[in-house]
Design an enzyme around this catalytic site. Structure first.
Site, mmCIF file in Angstrom:
data_model
loop_
_atom_site.group_PDB
_atom_site.id
_atom_site.type_symbol
_atom_site.label_atom_id
_atom_site.label_comp_id
_atom_site.label_asym_id
_atom_site.label_seq_id
_atom_site.Cartn_x
_atom_site.Cartn_y
_atom_site.Cartn_z
ATOM 1 N N ASP A 199 30.431 -37.367 -16.766
ATOM 2 C CA ASP A 199 30.602 -36.893 -15.393
ATOM 3 C C ASP A 199 32.062 -36.756 -14.970
ATOM 4 O O ASP A 199 32.480 -35.727 -14.468
ATOM 5 C CB ASP A 199 29.877 -37.851 -14.446
ATOM 6 C CG ASP A 199 29.984 -37.445 -13.005
ATOM 7 O OD1 ASP A 199 29.601 -36.318 -12.692
ATOM 8 O OD2 ASP A 199 30.463 -38.246 -12.189
ATOM 9 N N ASP A 215 34.113 -41.712 -15.998
ATOM 10 C CA ASP A 215 33.158 -42.734 -16.431
ATOM 11 C C ASP A 215 32.322 -42.212 -17.593
ATOM 12 O O ASP A 215 32.668 -41.216 -18.226
ATOM 13 C CB ASP A 215 32.269 -43.161 -15.259
ATOM 14 C CG ASP A 215 31.475 -41.996 -14.686
ATOM 15 O OD1 ASP A 215 31.553 -40.880 -15.252
ATOM 16 O OD2 ASP A 215 30.779 -42.183 -13.674
ATOM 17 N N TYR A 266 24.850 -41.844 -5.430
ATOM 18 C CA TYR A 266 25.781 -41.040 -6.216
ATOM 19 C C TYR A 266 25.607 -39.562 -5.887
ATOM 20 O O TYR A 266 26.333 -39.027 -5.069
ATOM 21 C CB TYR A 266 25.604 -41.364 -7.709
ATOM 22 C CG TYR A 266 26.035 -42.788 -7.966
ATOM 23 C CD1 TYR A 266 27.361 -43.070 -8.276
ATOM 24 C CD2 TYR A 266 25.165 -43.864 -7.808
ATOM 25 C CE1 TYR A 266 27.803 -44.366 -8.438
ATOM 26 C CE2 TYR A 266 25.595 -45.169 -7.970
ATOM 27 C CZ TYR A 266 26.911 -45.421 -8.280
ATOM 28 O OH TYR A 266 27.348 -46.700 -8.422
ATOM 29 N N GLU A 269 41.508 -38.811 -9.803
ATOM 30 C CA GLU A 269 40.424 -38.781 -10.794
ATOM 31 C C GLU A 269 40.047 -37.335 -11.108
ATOM 32 O O GLU A 269 39.794 -36.546 -10.212
ATOM 33 C CB GLU A 269 39.183 -39.518 -10.303
ATOM 34 C CG GLU A 269 38.087 -39.515 -11.370
ATOM 35 C CD GLU A 269 36.907 -40.399 -11.010
ATOM 36 O OE1 GLU A 269 36.182 -40.789 -11.935
ATOM 37 O OE2 GLU A 269 36.713 -40.667 -9.828
#
Length: 1056
Positions: free
Chosen positions: A106, A109, A257, A498
């Site tokens: 994803d 992670d 999520y 990120e």
């Protein structure tokens, strides 16, 4: 994703990957166009491509960006070009007898989320279909098709039968507790699926769209594989349509999520792609007939993994541009008109342009992954300009002003250039491009050396390392800058730093912007001078040599999508809406509901506002997504009440998971011990449940100083949250010496039980006088909280990250009233509240209070809310000795509801666990802030809130009106609607509590709390109508018991 907010970040991480894809594809389009002519295979005419010069910068960015897909691959790697990556996830799917080893991770992670992964596949396919020939010219077509097939292989294996689809590999809760390389991950790879018993329409439909689009990509190069994909696509669409239901409802764990807010848009999206793949009019009929229900015509919105409407509008508007037999089809016009409204909002000089831009010129909508909106908007603008050029449309009308395709391209180029380094930071946000780019990217694999022998927990040393990443994540597009155009390159800054596969997908497109040399007419013509009305192309093998778009009548699209929000959804990210200037501001309409009309309306003026200022919208088909016009309520709508995001974007909960309790308790036994007072324990309760979100423990010194001096905390993204009271833990000299250099301490309750721990602690000086002076505005003796808690406390403060082993319980018969913020939000949703107004008190409820609360609900109903819910929220922590005890107050409150003074159906009674400071305007900010975290979007504030009499002088300590004035100005509380307390008093004429009328001042009797307590203590009855009789009897019995206790004590003393 490390330690970031799952709710804020996860929901947008895949979309950032898509940003990379789009940016790179756009790079190709504009860098590879040459002044060559090519034969149109259908009519034999020579087509003159749009002139343009090669831009080496964009071509370089394309090649770099494509590498990130290889970095994210799971499974047995083939022709691996990433030296620090290896095989991983080889057993994924084995528990179900499936091979789910492929696919893409994803973000930073090791999760595989099928919903956004399928969306990425759809966009990669679309990019290849539009610009595959350009990609081939720079040797990037094969890598793009390889990355696509790596995903579609996974999706095929995840669909073992017609009505079964595996949608997730891994458990995000356990995955995010580790920081390790994918090659060495040891967490259990659990599987999640949808089927007829637990349907998930949005995921099935998105996967159908991905399969259909990919079938076009491989139609010529691998017909057998293409047929397989199309078979799966048809089955999945049937499954999605025939077994409707949201996966977020049927599988609640996904809500943290990738929480979906509905499935209507995915059905339209999938049907659109299936029409292009099959030319079966059944699918075209579906989008035509269901557009009014699901299409939200006239309300342009932002594109995201959760909201496919803008993509669908672009995809179907392409038909009206180039399919003459469909150009007048009634069911398609709404899609095109809505797409035009989005375009007008993007051009800076448009009368309807959004003002949400940084000073550096970047569109800026959301703090998390800020680049997703500008980069995807860049792509959308570029593609729409191509539509106009190809079809010979010269002007785009935005209100009274017309714009040309070149205006859209100019906007698009400005956003791409900003991303690649033309910004105030002079930094490229595409890793590996240019001389300056992020070096501390939030990515597990990039941050850990390939030869490091680390496990789940010890890998966190690399997260916390001050050295740059040992592995460069080439092609990663990070989240991007703050609103002030600044960027913090720190590994723990997941908000800005990120990357994800989402970002990469969009960069592939937006890097296409070139330096166009468009003729003044801005039209495309063949060599004979005839205007070209239709240009399509087929996806050929990588050996094709033509650089011009070739026709493919099965694939009739020529463009890509718009943008996303860091979402909505989710409790998670701040959701935003774009408010229209021509509709009444008092009504709210769900995104997918029918507007009265989508034609002949004043052009949209784009103003980005936080969604906490509007009603929650919608059923799971009619989504609550950001729109460009304020909606109205249809009578049958199901609404959701989490109206206001918690501070920091996610609700902090600090309970150790059951699987770790035994280990954590064992660890705590070896730690130095810190003994808590009763008030300390109350603060542990407050922090652990998220009332102080985003605070994750007792304050360290920098947080303490910010709170003490500024009444707020500045977050990593530069934003402020209110924090007016220091939440600190004091220790004495002996305890400090016992702790020594230990980084962790165990917390011991007043009863002697170890209840949790503080991690990574910091000890600093406790300047009591400064703390008291700044919190209370005086150091006079007699301040209740100071006397009880601060004066006898130690000379040191200890801060750190809090973990508790189990919920705080008091075993006083009232624990069932102590609902956490999470529980309250759930209860608001269960009651389908569309507004929540909170009322705090530390006294019994009299009829004046009830009048105010009932009147507030009436006012909210008059404002257009359908089901406002009252949160009656008495303070349950420390109070001064002469206040009515909590158990008595709760019994009295229950009588108020039993007697019908307040409606139990629209009232929730719960205990707020915070201790009381009696610090006036400073403390009332804390009370309001905590209710934001509980989900309330209205807060009632009265006269002299949290105040008291001066401890040494006969006057109020604070101005009675300052509390409500401060709340209206306090930083970090802008999103909370403050409702000033209307003064109520006893009307001696009407014999009831009423709002005070100054013209009849002599006819009103003011009964203070002190007077009320005097009545009860002496046995004197208050005037009729002051309080419900049963509630009054509770107080009388309490004061009678005090008198009996006092008399008993006197008798005992006399005997002695």
């Amino acid at each position: 994703m490390g330690e970031k907010s799952s709710s804020r970040c996860c929901c947008c991480s895949w979309f950032i990957g898509i940003i990379v894809l789009i940016a790179v594809v756009l790079a190709i389009v504009f860098t590879i166009r040459h002044n060559k002519s090519n034969k149109h295979p259908d009519d034999g005419a020579d087509i003159v491509p749009l002139p343009g010069s090669i831009d080496k910068n964009y071509a370089d960015a394309l090649k770099i960006a494509m590498q990130f897909f290889d970095i994210q691959k799971s499974g047995k790697l083939e022709n691996n070009k990433i030296t620090w990556r290896g095989d991983s996830g080889l057993e994924d799917g084995s528990e179900a007898g499936l091979d789910l080893s492929k696919g893409l991770y994803d973000a930073g992670d090791h999760m595989k989320f099928g919903f956004p992964m399928a969306f990425t596949a759809t966009l990669i396919s679309w990019s290849i279909l539009e610009y595959g020939h350009h990609m081939d010219s720079v040797n990037q077509l094969d890598p793009a098709k390889d990355s696509l097939k790596w995903i579609t292989d996974f999706l095929i294996h995840a669909h073992p039968s017609a009505n079964v689809l595996y949608i997730q590999v891994g458990d995000p809760e356990t995955d995010h507790k580790c920081w390790d390389r994918p090659e060495t991950m040891s967490t259990k790879r659990t599987l999640t699926k949808i089927d007829t018993e637990t349907p998930g329409t949005e995921v099935a439909a998105e996967t159908a769209a991905a399969m259909a689009a990919a079938s076009l990509v491989f139609k010529q190069s691998d017909p057998k594989y293409s047929s397989t994909l199309l078979k799966h696509a048809k089955q999945l669409f049937g499954f999605a349509d025939n077994h409707r239901g949201s996966y977020s409802v049927n599988i609640p764990k996904v809500q943290s999520y990738y929480n979906s807010t509905g499935y209507g848009d995915e059905l339209l999206w999938a049907a659109s792609w299936l029409y292009h793949a099959t030319e079966d009019k059944t699918y075209l009929d579906f989008v035509s007939k269901n557009g009014d229900e699901f299409g939200n015509f006239g309300s342009p919105s932002w594109f995201s993994w959760d909201n496919k409407l803008p993509g669908t509008q672009i995809l179907l508007s392409r038909l009206t541009f180039f399919k003459k037999d469909l150009s007048g089809r009634k069911g398609l016009q709404g899609y095109k008109e809505t797409a035009e409204a989005v375009m007008c909002g993007l051009i800076p000089s448009s009368p309807t342009a959004t003002s949400s831009r940084t000073e550096g010129g970047l569109i800026w909508v959301a703090e998390w992954n800020a680049l997703q909106q500008p980069v995807s908007s860049s792509f959308l603008a570029t593609l729409y300009s191509d539509y106009m050029l190809t079809s010979g449309i010269e002007n785009l009308a935005c209100g009274d002003t017309s714009f040309k395709p070149s205006d859209l391209r100019k906007f698009a180029r400005s956003q791409a250039d900003y991303m690649l380094g033309k910004n105030p930071e002079k930094m490229s946000y595409l890793v590996g491009y240019g001389d300056k780019y992020p070096e501390y990217v939030h990515h597990r694999g990039a941050s850990i050396p390939a030869d490091a022998n680390t496990g789940c927990k010890d890998g966190f040393e690399w997260l916390n390392s001050e050295e740059p990443n040992p592995n460069v994540a080439y092609g990663a597009l990070v989240g991007g800058p703050f609103l002030n155009d600044t960027f913090i390159d720190a590994r723990n800054n997941s908000m800005q730093n990120e990357p994800s596969t989402y970002n990469s997908a969009l960069v592939v497109g937006s890097n296409s912007i070139h330096k166009p040399k468009i003729p003044a007419t801005e039209k495309r013509r063949d060599k004979s001078g005839k205007r070209v009305d239709d240009v399509f192309h087929s996806v050929r093998s990588s050996s094709c040599s033509s650089n011009h778009v070739q026709p493919n009548l099965s694939f009739t699209v020529h463009s890509l999508h718009s943008t996303s929000l860091a979402d909505l959804y989710s409790p998670r990210s701040m959701s935003l809406l774009i408010r229209s200037s021509y509709l009444s501001q008092s009504h709210i309409q769900p995104r997918n509901s029918k507007p009265s009309s989508h034609t002949n309306q004043t052009p949209l003026k784009l103003v980005f506002l936080s969604s906490f200022n509007h009603n929650p919208l919608v059923s799971l088909v009619n989504k609550r997504n950001p729109t460009m016009q304020p909606p109205t309520f249809p009578p049958s709508m199901t609404v959701k009440s989490s109206l206001i995001d918690p501070d920091g974007g996610e609700l902090v909960e600090l309970m150790v998971s059951e699987s770790e309790i035994k280990l954590k308790k064992a660890e705590s036994e070896t730690m130095p011990k810190v003994k808590l007072t009763k008030i300390d324990l109350e603060w542990v309760h407050v922090i652990s449940e998220g009332w102080a979100s985003p605070l994750k423990g007792f304050m360290r010194e920098d947080e303490y100083l910010q709170s003490l001096h500024f009444n707020s905390l500045r977050l990593k993204d530069g934003s402020l949250v209110n924090m007016s009271l220091p939440i600190v833990l004091a220790i004495d000299d002996d305890t400090k010496e016992q702790i020594g250099v230990s980084k962790n301490v165990a917390l011991v309750s007043p009863q002697g039980d170890v209840i949790g721990s503080l991690r990574s602690v910091e000890i600093y000086k406790h300047n009591k006088e400064e703390r008291i002076a700044r919190t209370w505005g005086t150091t006079s003796p007699g301040l209740p909280y100071v006397e009880e808690h601060i004066t006898p406390s130690g000379n040191w403060l200890i801060g750190g990250d809090l973990e508790i082993f189990q919920p705080i319980k008091y075993n006083d018969g009232l624990d069932h009233y102590r609902l956490s913020p999470k529980q309250l939000r759930k209860e608001f949703d269960n009651r389908q509240a569309d507004a929540v107004f909170a009322f705090q008190l530390r006294n019994p409820v009299h009829n004046g209070h009830a009048l105010l609360m009932n009147d507030t609900r009436k006012r909210l109903l008059e404002m257009g809310y359908k089901n406002p819910i009252l949160l009656l929220h008495p303070l349950g922590g420390f109070t001064k000795a002469d206040d009515v005890p909590l158990d008595v107050r709760m019994e009295q409150h229950s009588k108020v509801l039993e007697d019908g003074v307040l409606d139990p159906e629209t009232t929730i009674v719960s205990i707020f666990p915070s201790p009381m400071h009696y610090a006036g305007p400073t403390e009332v900010q804390w009370h309001a802030k905590a209710r934001i975290n509980a989900g309330a979007n209205f807060y009632i504030v009265g006269r002299d809130p949290a105040g008291m009499g001066h401890p040494t002088e006969k006057r109020d300590l604070y101005d009675p009106d300052h509390g409500k004035k401060v709340l209206s100005m306090a930083p970090g509380l802008e999103k909370l609607n403050i409702l000033p307390f209307r003064v109520a008093a006893y009307d001696t004429v009407e014999k009831k509590m009423a709002f005070f009328d100054p013209s009849r001042a002599k006819e009103f009797l003011f009964i203070s709390g002190t007077k009320m307590r005097t009545y009860a203590r002496t046995g004197e009855s208050p005037p009729d109508g002051f309080m419900c009789p049963s509630g009054w009897n509770v107080l009388v019995k309490y004061y009678e018991s005090l008198q009996e206790s006092d008399e008993s004590s006197k008798q005992q003393q006399a005997v002695v």
